[in-house]
Design a protein around this motif. Structure first.
Motif: not given
Length: 69
Positions: A51-62
């Motif tokens: 919801e905070e948009g943090i997951v979208a930032e982390v997925i490419p890194w993973i």
């Protein structure tokens, strides 16, 4: 003990600091994590991060890390 070279886990003492009810003591005195108590909390945490948009930032890194292994 069923420890394999590829096993993953978390340190019971670290979990005990923040969620003591998710850690139990075994007969031999060692601590063990009750993962079934952690899963609902992890799911809710991921929802909040999404919801905070943090997951979208982390997925490419993973994904990048996964490709490099």
């Amino acid at each position: 003990m069923f420890v394999k070279k590829s096993d993953v886990g978390i340190i019971a003492q670290e979990v005990q600091k923040v969620l003591p009810e998710a850690v139990g003591k075994r007969e031999d005195g060692t601590l063990g994590v009750r993962y079934e108590l952690l899963v609902p909390l992890l799911v809710e945490s991921i929802k909040e991060l999404k919801e905070e948009g943090i997951v979208a930032e982390v997925i490419p890194w993973i994904e990048d890390k996964d490709k490099s292994n």
